[in-house]
Design a protein around this motif. Structure first.
Motif, PDB file in Angstrom:
ATOM      1  N   ALA A 239       2.107  -3.505   4.201  1.00  0.00           N
ATOM      2  CA  ALA A 239       3.424  -3.213   3.599  1.00  0.00           C
ATOM      3  C   ALA A 239       4.473  -3.927   4.442  1.00  0.00           C
ATOM      4  O   ALA A 239       4.141  -4.827   5.226  1.00  0.00           O
ATOM      5  N   SER A 240       5.734  -3.532   4.295  1.00  0.00           N
ATOM      6  CA  SER A 240       6.790  -4.200   5.060  1.00  0.00           C
ATOM      7  C   SER A 240       6.734  -3.738   6.514  1.00  0.00           C
ATOM      8  O   SER A 240       6.053  -2.758   6.839  1.00  0.00           O
TER       9      SER A 240
ATOM     10  N   LEU B 225       2.645  -7.002   6.328  1.00  0.00           N
ATOM     11  CA  LEU B 225       2.170  -8.120   5.504  1.00  0.00           C
ATOM     12  C   LEU B 225       2.663  -9.428   6.128  1.00  0.00           C
ATOM     13  O   LEU B 225       3.874  -9.630   6.247  1.00  0.00           O
TER      14      LEU B 225
ATOM     15  N   ARG C 126       8.871  -2.152   8.039  1.00  0.00           N
ATOM     16  CA  ARG C 126       9.348  -0.762   8.117  1.00  0.00           C
ATOM     17  C   ARG C 126       8.197   0.233   8.148  1.00  0.00           C
ATOM     18  O   ARG C 126       8.289   1.288   8.752  1.00  0.00           O
ATOM     19  N   SER C 127       7.109  -0.077   7.433  1.00  0.00           N
ATOM     20  CA  SER C 127       6.005   0.880   7.298  1.00  0.00           C
ATOM     21  C   SER C 127       4.887   0.654   8.308  1.00  0.00           C
ATOM     22  O   SER C 127       3.930   1.437   8.343  1.00  0.00           O
TER      23      SER C 127
ATOM     24  N   ARG D 240       7.166 -11.178  -2.779  1.00  0.00           N
ATOM     25  CA  ARG D 240       6.083 -11.112  -1.789  1.00  0.00           C
ATOM     26  C   ARG D 240       4.835 -11.800  -2.331  1.00  0.00           C
ATOM     27  O   ARG D 240       4.109 -12.467  -1.599  1.00  0.00           O
TER      28      ARG D 240
ATOM     29  N   GLY E  12       9.055   2.092  -9.616  1.00  0.00           N
ATOM     30  CA  GLY E  12       8.691   2.314  -8.210  1.00  0.00           C
ATOM     31  C   GLY E  12       8.838   3.752  -7.762  1.00  0.00           C
ATOM     32  O   GLY E  12       9.452   4.581  -8.451  1.00  0.00           O
ATOM     33  N   ALA E  13       8.267   4.010  -6.587  1.00  0.00           N
ATOM     34  CA  ALA E  13       8.246   5.375  -6.061  1.00  0.00           C
ATOM     35  C   ALA E  13       9.662   5.929  -5.860  1.00  0.00           C
ATOM     36  O   ALA E  13       9.947   7.091  -6.172  1.00  0.00           O
TER      37      ALA E  13
ATOM     38  N   ALA F 221       0.812  -1.231   0.000  1.00  0.00           N
ATOM     39  CA  ALA F 221       0.000   0.000   0.000  1.00  0.00           C
ATOM     40  C   ALA F 221       0.838   1.271   0.000  1.00  0.00           C
ATOM     41  O   ALA F 221       0.362   2.327  -0.414  1.00  0.00           O
ATOM     42  N   THR F 222       2.088   1.176   0.452  1.00  0.00           N
ATOM     43  CA  THR F 222       2.926   2.391   0.533  1.00  0.00           C
ATOM     44  C   THR F 222       3.710   2.652  -0.747  1.00  0.00           C
ATOM     45  O   THR F 222       4.411   3.647  -0.846  1.00  0.00           O
ATOM     46  N   GLY F 223       3.611   1.758  -1.729  1.00  0.00           N
ATOM     47  CA  GLY F 223       4.399   1.916  -2.954  1.00  0.00           C
ATOM     48  C   GLY F 223       3.713   2.793  -3.990  1.00  0.00           C
ATOM     49  O   GLY F 223       2.603   3.297  -3.775  1.00  0.00           O
ATOM     50  N   ALA F 224       4.377   2.959  -5.134  1.00  0.00           N
ATOM     51  CA  ALA F 224       3.840   3.815  -6.201  1.00  0.00           C
ATOM     52  C   ALA F 224       2.501   3.279  -6.707  1.00  0.00           C
ATOM     53  O   ALA F 224       1.536   4.027  -6.876  1.00  0.00           O
TER      54      ALA F 224
ATOM     55  N   SER G 196       0.748  -5.553  -4.870  1.00  0.00           N
ATOM     56  CA  SER G 196       1.795  -4.893  -5.660  1.00  0.00           C
ATOM     57  C   SER G 196       2.962  -4.572  -4.746  1.00  0.00           C
ATOM     58  O   SER G 196       3.283  -3.423  -4.484  1.00  0.00           O
ATOM     59  N   ALA G 197       3.574  -5.630  -4.231  1.00  0.00           N
ATOM     60  CA  ALA G 197       4.691  -5.472  -3.295  1.00  0.00           C
ATOM     61  C   ALA G 197       5.921  -6.209  -3.806  1.00  0.00           C
ATOM     62  O   ALA G 197       6.809  -6.556  -3.043  1.00  0.00           O
TER      63      ALA G 197
HETATM   64  P1  A2P Z   1       7.517  -0.481   2.200  1.00  0.00           P
HETATM   65  O1  A2P Z   1       7.137   0.920   1.828  1.00  0.00           O
HETATM   66  O2  A2P Z   1       7.206  -0.799   3.615  1.00  0.00           O
HETATM   67  O3  A2P Z   1       8.900  -0.857   1.783  1.00  0.00           O
HETATM   68  P2  A2P Z   1       7.418   0.476  -4.991  1.00  0.00           P
HETATM   69  O4  A2P Z   1       7.055  -0.445  -6.144  1.00  0.00           O
HETATM   70  O5  A2P Z   1       6.911   1.852  -5.151  1.00  0.00           O
HETATM   71  O6  A2P Z   1       8.890   0.400  -4.698  1.00  0.00           O
HETATM   72  O7  A2P Z   1       6.667  -0.139  -3.682  1.00  0.00           O
HETATM   73  C1  A2P Z   1       6.884  -1.432  -3.196  1.00  0.00           C
HETATM   74  C2  A2P Z   1       5.821  -1.785  -2.156  1.00  0.00           C
HETATM   75  O8  A2P Z   1       6.077  -3.118  -1.694  1.00  0.00           O
HETATM   76  C3  A2P Z   1       5.853  -0.912  -0.918  1.00  0.00           C
HETATM   77  O9  A2P Z   1       4.560  -0.763  -0.398  1.00  0.00           O
HETATM   78  C4  A2P Z   1       6.709  -1.725   0.016  1.00  0.00           C
HETATM   79  O10 A2P Z   1       6.507  -1.460   1.392  1.00  0.00           O
HETATM   80  C5  A2P Z   1       6.236  -3.106  -0.295  1.00  0.00           C
HETATM   81  N1  A2P Z   1       7.231  -4.083   0.153  1.00  0.00           N
HETATM   82  C6  A2P Z   1       8.529  -4.157  -0.192  1.00  0.00           C
HETATM   83  N2  A2P Z   1       9.157  -5.149   0.477  1.00  0.00           N
HETATM   84  C7  A2P Z   1       8.220  -5.728   1.266  1.00  0.00           C
HETATM   85  C8  A2P Z   1       8.227  -6.814   2.212  1.00  0.00           C
HETATM   86  N3  A2P Z   1       9.327  -7.514   2.464  1.00  0.00           N
HETATM   87  N4  A2P Z   1       7.063  -7.102   2.868  1.00  0.00           N
HETATM   88  C9  A2P Z   1       5.950  -6.397   2.615  1.00  0.00           C
HETATM   89  N5  A2P Z   1       5.879  -5.377   1.748  1.00  0.00           N
HETATM   90  C10 A2P Z   1       6.989  -5.034   1.072  1.00  0.00           C
END
Ligand code: A2P
Ligand code: 11C
Length: 332
Positions: A36-37, A57, A39-40, A76, A161-162, A10-13, A71-72
């Protein structure tokens, strides 16, 4: 009816675009889960004026979820999509992980909506560059079979990606300030450059991105005879992918006929008035769901061949909008 929806990434582009599209199209949502990960986790995102906390997630976060939009990243999807299916959700996956799996339908609603209903829990969203091209090829294909396609893409940084999009903005700032240009997400500096390298290279000399266009086109049109030769190029734009497409058909298609077919096709509009400098461009197409076609002409090098230019917002029609349109097939 309203559905419990989860967004993985959800936090990605694309994730952020999912939220915009679900809101704009007023998708019937009962409960929304943003994933999301680690981290988020705890980060707050807004949907329809309400604040939602991002959760990590995990395998057991899909309890009660009806529709899971992923879309992660492919890793994932491979790891967590089966858990979502086990919990009873239908997964619409934007990664390349399951696209060529024969048990998984690959769907563009303007092209092959009927395939969506043959799913076993997972439906794959095609690669963005393929989606934009297919929205334009479908009306031609319905008129005459297609022998082959030669396509060059001009892909925006946000396709990676973002953070990749931010890298272009940062490089512009660094250049203006006379600082060293920092290269991270792309193989080379993208500012003031074009990079003929999207995704990794395969043994036949094409990149994976280029082979996605070959394989996904055949799968969605159910036609192994169509051969797509692509050169995928990253360009320093922020959003929307552009493509120069040359298509050889079995039956001849006049320019007038092609224009008529394009104009009548769903999800597609014609902007083709070169005398007045009117043609689709990513700067003006970004932010919308329609793909635009222009520069339509008879190819002077080959028989039964048309050449045109097509542009579409790859985060919207190329990813989030297409996935939400797939979900809408089940709502109807
Ligand atoms: P996060 O923001 O916590 O890293 P983009 O395509 O814009 O780079 O975005 C990738 C998306 O996938 C983000 O929401 C990111 O979350 C998520 N993501 C990346 N790695 C993981 C992970 N190991 N587990 C869950 N979500 C992930
Ligand atoms: C890009 N098309 O612009 C890629 C992003 O297979 O879903 C999407 C990759 C994919 O970099």
């Amino acid at each position: 009816a309203a559905y419990n929806v989860a967004i993985a990434g959800a936090t990605g582009a694309v994730g952020e675009t999912f939220l915009n599209i679900l809101e704009e199209r007023n998708f019937p949502i009962a409960e929304l889960k943003l994933l999301a990960s680690k981290r988020s986790a705890g980060k707050e995102l807004t949907f329809k004026g309400k604040t939602y906390k991002v959760e990590e997630l995990t395998h057991d976060c899909f309890e009660g979820v009806d529709i899971a939009l992923f879309s992660a990243g492919g890793g994932r999807s491979l790891e967590f999509a089966p858990s979502a299916v086990k919990a009873g959700a239908v997964v619409i996956d934007n990664s390349s992980a399951f696209r060529m799996d024969p048990k998984v339908p690959l769907v563009v609603p303007e092209v092959n909506p009927e395939d969506a209903f043959k799913h076993n829990g997972i439906i794959a969203n095609p690669n963005c560059t393929t989606i934009v091209m297919l929205v334009a090829l479908k009306p031609l294909y319905d008129y005459s079979k297609i022998k082959n396609v030669i396509v060059s893409s001009y892909q925006s940084t946000s396709g990676a990606g973002a953070q990749a999009m931010e890298e272009l903005e940062n490089q512009a700032r660094q250049w203006v300030n006379g600082e060293d240009i920092v290269v991270d997400k792309f193989a080379h500096q993208i500012l003031f450059n074009v990079i003929p390298h999207v995704d990794s290279f395969t043994e036949n000399g094409y990149t994976k991105e280029e082979m996605k266009m070959f394989n996904e086109t055949q799968k969605m049109l159910h036609d192994k005879d169509i051969k797509v030769s692509a050169t995928c190029v990253r360009v320093p734009t922020l959003s929307a992918h552009s493509e120069a497409v040359t298509v050889e058909t079995v039956e001849p298609i006049s320019v007038e006929k092609a224009r008529e077919l394009f104009a009548a096709a769903p999800g597609l509009e014609v902007i083709d008035d070169p005398a007045n400098a009117k043609y689709p461009m990513p700067l003006f197409v970004a932010g919308g769901d329609t793909c635009y076609v222009g520069r339509i002409r008879k190819d002077i090098a080959r028989e039964n061949t048309l050449t045109f230019w097509v542009v579409g917002d790859q985060l919207r029609k190329g990813a989030a909008t297409n996935a939400v349109q797939i979900a809408e097939l089940f709502v109807q």
